[in-house]
Design an enzyme around this catalytic site. Structure first.
Site, PDB file in Angstrom:
ATOM      1  N   ARG A 256      29.573  34.835 -53.731  1.00  0.00           N
ATOM      2  CA  ARG A 256      28.767  35.676 -54.335  1.00  0.00           C
ATOM      3  C   ARG A 256      29.142  36.257 -55.570  1.00  0.00           C
ATOM      4  O   ARG A 256      30.119  37.261 -55.473  1.00  0.00           O
ATOM      5  CB  ARG A 256      28.285  36.692 -53.096  1.00  0.00           C
ATOM      6  CG  ARG A 256      27.420  37.818 -53.473  1.00  0.00           C
ATOM      7  CD  ARG A 256      26.778  38.475 -52.549  1.00  0.00           C
ATOM      8  NE  ARG A 256      25.773  37.854 -51.882  1.00  0.00           N
ATOM      9  CZ  ARG A 256      24.838  38.482 -51.244  1.00  0.00           C
ATOM     10  NH1 ARG A 256      24.732  39.689 -51.084  1.00  0.00           N
ATOM     11  NH2 ARG A 256      23.769  37.686 -50.679  1.00  0.00           N
TER      12      ARG A 256
ATOM     13  N   HIS B 229      19.509  32.201 -55.564  1.00  0.00           N
ATOM     14  CA  HIS B 229      20.025  32.521 -53.881  1.00  0.00           C
ATOM     15  C   HIS B 229      19.461  31.226 -53.261  1.00  0.00           C
ATOM     16  O   HIS B 229      18.511  31.258 -52.476  1.00  0.00           O
ATOM     17  CB  HIS B 229      19.224  33.784 -53.794  1.00  0.00           C
ATOM     18  CG  HIS B 229      19.994  34.455 -52.459  1.00  0.00           C
ATOM     19  ND1 HIS B 229      20.994  33.707 -51.660  1.00  0.00           N
ATOM     20  CD2 HIS B 229      19.840  35.566 -51.764  1.00  0.00           C
ATOM     21  CE1 HIS B 229      21.478  34.678 -50.985  1.00  0.00           C
ATOM     22  NE2 HIS B 229      20.734  35.948 -50.723  1.00  0.00           N
TER      23      HIS B 229
ATOM     24  N   GLN C 286      19.179  31.474 -49.506  1.00  0.00           N
ATOM     25  CA  GLN C 286      17.842  32.327 -48.958  1.00  0.00           C
ATOM     26  C   GLN C 286      16.794  31.306 -48.981  1.00  0.00           C
ATOM     27  O   GLN C 286      15.783  31.392 -48.069  1.00  0.00           O
ATOM     28  CB  GLN C 286      17.792  33.467 -50.135  1.00  0.00           C
ATOM     29  CG  GLN C 286      16.698  34.300 -49.640  1.00  0.00           C
ATOM     30  CD  GLN C 286      16.825  35.139 -48.307  1.00  0.00           C
ATOM     31  OE1 GLN C 286      17.997  35.851 -48.272  1.00  0.00           O
ATOM     32  NE2 GLN C 286      16.059  35.162 -47.458  1.00  0.00           N
TER      33      GLN C 286
ATOM     34  N   ASP D 209      10.647  41.270 -52.937  1.00  0.00           N
ATOM     35  CA  ASP D 209      12.119  41.652 -53.075  1.00  0.00           C
ATOM     36  C   ASP D 209      11.846  42.948 -53.451  1.00  0.00           C
ATOM     37  O   ASP D 209      11.024  43.463 -54.136  1.00  0.00           O
ATOM     38  CB  ASP D 209      12.782  40.455 -53.665  1.00  0.00           C
ATOM     39  CG  ASP D 209      14.410  40.861 -53.492  1.00  0.00           C
ATOM     40  OD1 ASP D 209      14.507  41.574 -52.647  1.00  0.00           O
ATOM     41  OD2 ASP D 209      15.210  40.031 -54.429  1.00  0.00           O
TER      42      ASP D 209
ATOM     43  N   CYS E 192      13.384  38.938 -48.256  1.00  0.00           N
ATOM     44  CA  CYS E 192      14.877  38.408 -48.242  1.00  0.00           C
ATOM     45  C   CYS E 192      15.766  39.420 -47.462  1.00  0.00           C
ATOM     46  O   CYS E 192      16.748  39.065 -46.732  1.00  0.00           O
ATOM     47  CB  CYS E 192      15.512  38.023 -49.167  1.00  0.00           C
ATOM     48  SG  CYS E 192      15.695  39.191 -50.603  1.00  0.00           S
TER      49      CYS E 192
ATOM     50  N   ARG F 229      18.790  32.230 -41.786  1.00  0.00           N
ATOM     51  CA  ARG F 229      19.767  31.945 -42.695  1.00  0.00           C
ATOM     52  C   ARG F 229      20.825  31.257 -42.114  1.00  0.00           C
ATOM     53  O   ARG F 229      21.444  30.566 -42.570  1.00  0.00           O
ATOM     54  CB  ARG F 229      20.112  33.526 -43.258  1.00  0.00           C
ATOM     55  CG  ARG F 229      19.314  34.269 -43.949  1.00  0.00           C
ATOM     56  CD  ARG F 229      19.030  33.525 -45.184  1.00  0.00           C
ATOM     57  NE  ARG F 229      20.251  33.415 -46.150  1.00  0.00           N
ATOM     58  CZ  ARG F 229      20.958  34.146 -46.667  1.00  0.00           C
ATOM     59  NH1 ARG F 229      20.561  35.396 -46.798  1.00  0.00           N
ATOM     60  NH2 ARG F 229      22.146  33.724 -47.419  1.00  0.00           N
TER      61      ARG F 229
HETATM   62  N1  NVA Z   1      17.300  40.299 -55.282  1.00  0.00           N
HETATM   63  C1  NVA Z   1      18.191  40.864 -54.538  1.00  0.00           C
HETATM   64  C2  NVA Z   1      18.414  40.005 -53.211  1.00  0.00           C
HETATM   65  C3  NVA Z   1      19.349  40.791 -52.259  1.00  0.00           C
HETATM   66  C4  NVA Z   1      19.435  39.686 -51.185  1.00  0.00           C
HETATM   67  C5  NVA Z   1      19.434  41.110 -55.171  1.00  0.00           C
HETATM   68  O1  NVA Z   1      20.122  40.310 -56.063  1.00  0.00           O
HETATM   69  O2  NVA Z   1      20.110  42.240 -54.950  1.00  0.00           O
HETATM   70  N1   CP Z   2      19.189  38.313 -47.801  1.00  0.00           N
HETATM   71  C1   CP Z   2      20.558  38.543 -48.190  1.00  0.00           C
HETATM   72  O1   CP Z   2      21.097  37.683 -48.773  1.00  0.00           O
HETATM   73  O2   CP Z   2      21.130  39.644 -47.700  1.00  0.00           O
HETATM   74  P1   CP Z   2      22.333  40.245 -47.900  1.00  0.00           P
HETATM   75  O3   CP Z   2      22.674  40.691 -49.181  1.00  0.00           O
HETATM   76  O4   CP Z   2      22.910  41.036 -46.776  1.00  0.00           O
HETATM   77  O5   CP Z   2      23.470  39.015 -47.802  1.00  0.00           O
END
Ligand code: NVA
Ligand code: CP
Length: 305
Positions: free
Chosen positions: A101, A128, A131, A221, A261, A289
Site C-alpha cells: 500500500r 485499488h 477493491q 467514496d 469501499c 474483500r
Molecule cells: N479513496 C480512498 C480509499 C480508501 C480505501 C483513499 O485512497 O483514501
Molecule cells: N477499503 C479499504 O481498502 O479499506 P482499508 O483502507 O481499511 O484497507
C-alpha cells in the site's frame, strides 16, 4: 512473473477465473472448510498508509489457506533505510508474495520491477484493484450475473473509481461517473481506459442525477482520500452537491445497491440513512474483500507452481 498493480494487468478471462476461485473459496469458507492450499507460503505486507480491511482480509485469507503473513511496519525502513531495489530483492529471498500500500503508484511499480515474486497493489494514489474486484464480484453475487448491469460512480474520480472503470470495461458492465469540474478523470487515464477497454459503455457528467439513471449500483467514496487531508475543507465545498442521500437513491431503480469501499465519512459523501439502509451492500463488499483476495492469491500463487 505476474503482478496485480492495476486491472490492466489482467484480462477479462483472468478476472472470470479469479471470480470462479473466489466463489469456490467463499462457498467452502461458509461451510467451515479451509483447505490448506499454500502451506508454508509467506506473504509480506508493506503499508505506507493506514488500513483495516485490506490488511486484515489479506492476512486472514492467507491464514485460511494454510500460509502465513507478516505486516512490515516502519521498523523495516521501507524507502528510507536502503534503496527500494535492494529492499525488494532481499525481501523476495524470504517471501512468496508481497502486498503493497503506497503513497505513490510509482513506488509499487518500482517494487514490481525488482521483485522475483508476485506483487499485489493494496491501494495507491492511482489504483485499488483488489477493491474493484471484490466490488464487481459483489454485484455479480447480488444480481446473479453482471450482464446488463450498470455501475454509477458519484464523487471524486479517485483510485477506487479508476480501478472500477477498468474492471467494468473488462467485464462488460456499463460505467457512469458524476464528478465536479477539477475532480474528473484525467485525459491520460481516459485515453488509456478506452484503449484498454474499447467496448466499455462509458458516460461522464457533472450531474449525479443523470449518472444514476438505470443504475444497478450507486458507488461513492470519501471526498478527500488519504494524503489529501489538507484539501478537506475545499473539497467539502466542491462536493456539496454530490452526497449520496435518499433523494439521489430515489432517482435510481428501487433495487439499486448502494456501495462504498469504506471507511466512510458519514454525513458527507453519504447519509446514515443510505449507508445503513436496505440497499446498502457495504458490509458484504468488505467481507468479499477477503474472498476475492483469496481468489487473487490462488490465481497468482497457483500459477507459480
Ligand atoms: N479513496 C480512498 C480509499 C480508501 C480505501 C483513499 O485512497 O483514501
Ligand atoms: N477499503 C479499504 O481498502 O479499506 P482499508 O483502507 O481499511 O484497507
Amino acid at each position: 512473473m505476474r503482478h496485480l498493480l492495476t486491472l490492466n494487468d489482467v484480462t477479462s478471462d483472468e478476472i472470470r477465473r479469479i471470480f470462479a476461485l473466489t466463489e469456490d473459496l467463499k462457498e467452502k469458507f461458509l461451510q467451515g472448510i479451509r483447505e490448506p492450499l499454500f502451506p508454508g507460503r509467506v506473504m509480506a505486507l508493506v503499508f505506507e498508509k493506514q488500513s483495516l480491511r485490506t490488511r486484515v482480509s489479506f492476512q486472514a485469507g492467507m491464514a485460511h489457506m494454510g500460509g502465513s503473513s507478516m505486516m512490515l511496519g516502519a521498523d523495516v525502513g521501507f524507502g528510507k533505510r536502503e534503496r527500494v531495489d535492494d529492499f525488494t530483492r532481499v525481501l523476495c529471498e524470504f517471501v512468496d508474495v508481497i502486498v503493497m500500500r503506497c503513497k505513490h503508484h510509482e513506488t509499487v511499480e518500482q517494487v514490481a520491477k525488482y521483485a522475483t515474486c508476485p506483487v499485489v497493489n493494496g491501494l495507491t494514489d492511482q489504483a485499488h484493484p483488489c477493491q474493484a474486484l471484490a466490488d464487481l464480484f459483489t454485484i455479480q453475487e447480488h444480481y446473479g450475473s453482471l450482464e446488463g448491469t450498470k455501475l454509477a460512480w458519484v464523487g471524486d474520480a479517485n483510485n477506487v473509481a479508476t480501478s472500477l472503470a477498468i474492471g467494468c470495461g473488462r467485464l462488460g458492465v456499463e460505467f457512469s461517473i458524476a464528478s465536479p469540474k477539477g475532480y474528473q478523470f484525467s485525459s491520460e487515464f481516459l485515453d488509456s481506459l478506452h484503449a484498454q477497454c474499447p467496448d466499455l459503455k462509458f458516460t461522464a457528467t457533472e450531474d449525479p442525477f443523470e449518472a444514476v439513471q438505470n443504475a444497478s449500483a450507486i458507488y461513492t467514496d470519501v471526498w478527500a482520500s488519504m494524503g489529501q487531508e489538507g484539501e478537506q475543507e475545499q473539497r467539502r465545498r466542491d462536493f456539496a452537491d454530490y452526497q449520496v442521500n435518499q433523494k439521489l437513491m430515489d432517482a435510481a431503480p428501487s433495487e439499486a445497491l448502494f456501495m462504498h469501499c469504506l471507511p466512510a465519512k458519514r454525513g458527507e459523501e453519504v447519509t446514515d440513512e443510505v449507508l445503513d439502509g436496505p440497499n446498502s451492500a457495504v458490509v458484504q463488499q468488505a467481507g468479499n474483500r477477503m474472498h476475492a483476495q483469496k481468489g487473487v492469491l490462488a490465481w497468482l500463487l497457483g500459477a507459480q507452481s
